[in-house]
Scaffold this motif. Structure first.
Motif, PDB file in Angstrom:
ATOM      1  N   ASN A 199       0.742  -1.071   0.124  1.00  0.00           N
ATOM      2  CA  ASN A 199       0.008  -0.050   0.002  1.00  0.00           C
ATOM      3  C   ASN A 199       0.748   1.348   0.038  1.00  0.00           C
ATOM      4  O   ASN A 199       0.306   2.473  -0.146  1.00  0.00           O
ATOM      5  CB  ASN A 199      -0.998  -0.088   1.118  1.00  0.00           C
ATOM      6  CG  ASN A 199      -1.788  -1.124   1.347  1.00  0.00           C
ATOM      7  OD1 ASN A 199      -2.500  -1.334   0.170  1.00  0.00           O
ATOM      8  ND2 ASN A 199      -2.137  -1.807   2.248  1.00  0.00           N
ATOM      9  N   GLY A 200       2.287   1.106  -0.003  1.00  0.00           N
ATOM     10  CA  GLY A 200       3.203   1.912   0.025  1.00  0.00           C
ATOM     11  C   GLY A 200       3.333   2.640   1.378  1.00  0.00           C
ATOM     12  O   GLY A 200       4.247   3.534   1.611  1.00  0.00           O
ATOM     13  N   GLN A 201       2.820   2.280   2.515  1.00  0.00           N
ATOM     14  CA  GLN A 201       3.130   2.320   3.838  1.00  0.00           C
ATOM     15  C   GLN A 201       4.511   1.901   4.107  1.00  0.00           C
ATOM     16  O   GLN A 201       4.737   0.619   3.869  1.00  0.00           O
ATOM     17  CB  GLN A 201       2.136   1.692   4.733  1.00  0.00           C
ATOM     18  CG  GLN A 201       2.613   1.596   6.368  1.00  0.00           C
ATOM     19  CD  GLN A 201       2.495   3.150   7.005  1.00  0.00           C
ATOM     20  OE1 GLN A 201       1.733   3.884   6.760  1.00  0.00           O
ATOM     21  NE2 GLN A 201       3.807   3.443   7.658  1.00  0.00           N
ATOM     22  N   SER A 202       5.163   2.572   4.724  1.00  0.00           N
ATOM     23  CA  SER A 202       6.469   2.055   5.144  1.00  0.00           C
ATOM     24  C   SER A 202       6.418   1.121   6.680  1.00  0.00           C
ATOM     25  O   SER A 202       5.767   1.858   7.468  1.00  0.00           O
ATOM     26  CB  SER A 202       7.740   3.184   5.276  1.00  0.00           C
ATOM     27  OG  SER A 202       7.785   3.785   4.172  1.00  0.00           O
ATOM     28  N   VAL A 203       7.418   0.401   6.600  1.00  0.00           N
ATOM     29  CA  VAL A 203       7.411  -0.354   7.821  1.00  0.00           C
ATOM     30  C   VAL A 203       8.739  -0.816   8.154  1.00  0.00           C
ATOM     31  O   VAL A 203       9.714  -0.898   7.416  1.00  0.00           O
ATOM     32  CB  VAL A 203       6.580  -1.910   7.749  1.00  0.00           C
ATOM     33  CG1 VAL A 203       5.292  -1.660   7.334  1.00  0.00           C
ATOM     34  CG2 VAL A 203       7.230  -2.560   6.338  1.00  0.00           C
ATOM     35  N   GLU A 204       9.043  -1.445   9.445  1.00  0.00           N
ATOM     36  CA  GLU A 204      10.281  -1.827   9.666  1.00  0.00           C
ATOM     37  C   GLU A 204      10.138  -3.224  10.422  1.00  0.00           C
ATOM     38  O   GLU A 204       9.204  -3.609  10.993  1.00  0.00           O
ATOM     39  CB  GLU A 204      11.048  -1.145  11.050  1.00  0.00           C
ATOM     40  CG  GLU A 204      12.474  -1.808  11.316  1.00  0.00           C
ATOM     41  CD  GLU A 204      13.152  -1.110  12.349  1.00  0.00           C
ATOM     42  OE1 GLU A 204      14.324  -1.196  12.507  1.00  0.00           O
ATOM     43  OE2 GLU A 204      12.618  -0.104  12.800  1.00  0.00           O
ATOM     44  N   GLU A 205      10.694  -4.378   9.800  1.00  0.00           N
ATOM     45  CA  GLU A 205      10.719  -5.732  10.161  1.00  0.00           C
ATOM     46  C   GLU A 205      11.576  -6.061  11.084  1.00  0.00           C
ATOM     47  O   GLU A 205      12.576  -5.470  10.849  1.00  0.00           O
ATOM     48  CB  GLU A 205      10.680  -6.592   8.902  1.00  0.00           C
ATOM     49  CG  GLU A 205      10.460  -8.198   9.274  1.00  0.00           C
ATOM     50  CD  GLU A 205      10.675  -8.959   7.791  1.00  0.00           C
ATOM     51  OE1 GLU A 205      11.134 -10.110   7.928  1.00  0.00           O
ATOM     52  OE2 GLU A 205      10.484  -8.343   6.641  1.00  0.00           O
ATOM     53  N   THR A 206      11.134  -6.859  11.949  1.00  0.00           N
ATOM     54  CA  THR A 206      12.055  -7.369  13.190  1.00  0.00           C
ATOM     55  C   THR A 206      11.947  -9.018  13.045  1.00  0.00           C
ATOM     56  O   THR A 206      11.284  -9.747  12.028  1.00  0.00           O
ATOM     57  CB  THR A 206      11.506  -6.985  14.475  1.00  0.00           C
ATOM     58  OG1 THR A 206      10.042  -7.379  14.640  1.00  0.00           O
ATOM     59  CG2 THR A 206      11.619  -5.435  14.611  1.00  0.00           C
ATOM     60  N   GLY A 207      12.774  -9.546  13.789  1.00  0.00           N
ATOM     61  CA  GLY A 207      13.091 -11.055  13.688  1.00  0.00           C
ATOM     62  C   GLY A 207      14.174 -11.511  13.059  1.00  0.00           C
ATOM     63  O   GLY A 207      15.229 -10.657  12.963  1.00  0.00           O
ATOM     64  N   ASP A 208      14.127 -12.663  12.459  1.00  0.00           N
ATOM     65  CA  ASP A 208      15.466 -13.208  11.773  1.00  0.00           C
ATOM     66  C   ASP A 208      15.284 -13.069  10.257  1.00  0.00           C
ATOM     67  O   ASP A 208      16.365 -13.711   9.763  1.00  0.00           O
ATOM     68  CB  ASP A 208      15.422 -14.812  12.133  1.00  0.00           C
ATOM     69  CG  ASP A 208      15.543 -15.080  13.703  1.00  0.00           C
ATOM     70  OD1 ASP A 208      16.114 -14.214  14.155  1.00  0.00           O
ATOM     71  OD2 ASP A 208      14.696 -16.127  14.126  1.00  0.00           O
ATOM     72  N   PHE A 209      14.708 -12.286   9.907  1.00  0.00           N
ATOM     73  CA  PHE A 209      14.475 -11.892   8.241  1.00  0.00           C
ATOM     74  C   PHE A 209      14.604 -13.134   7.480  1.00  0.00           C
ATOM     75  O   PHE A 209      15.304 -13.363   6.595  1.00  0.00           O
ATOM     76  CB  PHE A 209      15.863 -10.898   7.956  1.00  0.00           C
ATOM     77  CG  PHE A 209      15.782  -9.968   8.875  1.00  0.00           C
ATOM     78  CD1 PHE A 209      14.722  -9.256   9.181  1.00  0.00           C
ATOM     79  CD2 PHE A 209      16.929  -9.216   9.071  1.00  0.00           C
ATOM     80  CE1 PHE A 209      14.743  -8.018   9.868  1.00  0.00           C
ATOM     81  CE2 PHE A 209      17.061  -8.182   9.960  1.00  0.00           C
ATOM     82  CZ  PHE A 209      16.013  -7.443  10.325  1.00  0.00           C
ATOM     83  N   PRO A 210      13.557 -14.272   7.689  1.00  0.00           N
ATOM     84  CA  PRO A 210      13.849 -15.365   6.704  1.00  0.00           C
ATOM     85  C   PRO A 210      13.307 -14.773   5.174  1.00  0.00           C
ATOM     86  O   PRO A 210      12.641 -13.940   4.964  1.00  0.00           O
ATOM     87  CB  PRO A 210      12.365 -16.054   7.117  1.00  0.00           C
ATOM     88  CG  PRO A 210      11.653 -15.262   8.049  1.00  0.00           C
ATOM     89  CD  PRO A 210      12.402 -14.164   8.439  1.00  0.00           C
TER      90      PRO A 210
END
Length: 260
Positions: free
Chosen positions: A126-137
């Motif tokens: 949708n064009g919203q920016s996010v930050e991902e956490t975790g182990d990045f599979p």
């Protein structure tokens, strides 16, 4: 597109960190006197192959392939496989993988991955920016949190500036503001710090290319931020001659911008 960009950034990051962990690696100098390492080249090979397979009909511009710098298109993918090479060489960690999609002069999709920092930012469908956490599979995104710019206090601004390229002109411009905290960061991470509200303002009084900024610009825009030219405060656009940028300011709306 988001899925492919994310996966290729992570794969390139793995290769970069493998080389980063070596006792030594060769550093060469390009025609513009900027450094390049085998990590830049290896990451570029991974990303280029993946993008050409997934999007064979979209023009690809990448820093490490000079023949791509003469390409012209309204819509294109632009890549810096290792932004912050000086940070990489000095083993300071502030380097990123950057992949962006530009449509009619505006970066609308982007991923910025800082493998040594364990931070991954991207625009969602949708064009919203996010930050991902975790182990990045690679194939299944982990938990994500939307990011949003700050509500700046013009009497107490948070400023971020370049770690490797900070100069007197930058300090002079920052001096026009009421600043409560100023930090340095490398590569496109500076855009992401504004996107998350960790900084309000990032002025760049120095040379950059579009591949340095497009992915970070997309992430910041998807968090509600803006990037404008330093001279007249009009929007920074992409697809310019030679893919060279003018000086610019990235900021959270609400910052009362000072003239150049």
């Amino acid at each position: 597109m988001n899925t492919v960009f994310r996966r290729l950034a992570l794969e390139a990051g793995d290769k970069i960190m493998e080389i980063y962990g070596r006792d030594d690696f060769q550093v060469k100098t390009k025609s513009d006197d900027s450094p390049v390492t085998i990590a830049d080249e290896a990451a570029d090979a991974i990303i280029t192959a993946g993008l050409q397979e997934a999007f064979p009909d979209i023009v690809l511009v990448t820093e490490e392939q000079a023949d791509s710098h003469s390409a012209k298109a309204d819509n294109f993918i632009i890549v810096d496989p290792l932004d912050g090479t000086k940070e990489f060489i000095k083993r300071r960690g502030d380097f990123t993988v950057n992949i962006a999609y530009v449509e009619n002069g505006t970066p609308i999709r982007g991923v910025v991955y800082a493998p040594a920092r364990g931070r991954l930012f991207y625009t969602d469908a949708n064009g919203q920016s996010v930050e991902e956490t975790g182990d990045f599979p690679k194939d299944n995104p982990g938990p994500v949190s939307p990011v949003s710019v700050s509500k700046p206090d013009n009497d107490a601004l948070l400023v971020v500036a370049s770690k490797s390229h900070r100069d007197q002109a930058t300090d002079d411009y920052i001096g026009k503001y009421k600043v409560t905290d100023s930090k340095s960061a490398g590569s496109s991470l500076k855009f992401c710090l504004v996107a998350t509200g960790e900084a309000d303002l990032y002025p760049r009084v120095g040379r950059t290319m579009e591949w340095d900024t497009a992915a970070g610009h997309a992430v910041l825009a998807g968090a509600g931020g803006q990037v404008v030219r330093f001279d007249d405060h009009t929007p920074l656009t992409y697809g310019k001659e030679g893919y060279a940028n003018p000086f610019f300011i990235a900021y959270a709306p609400g910052v009362a911008l000072k003239p150049a």
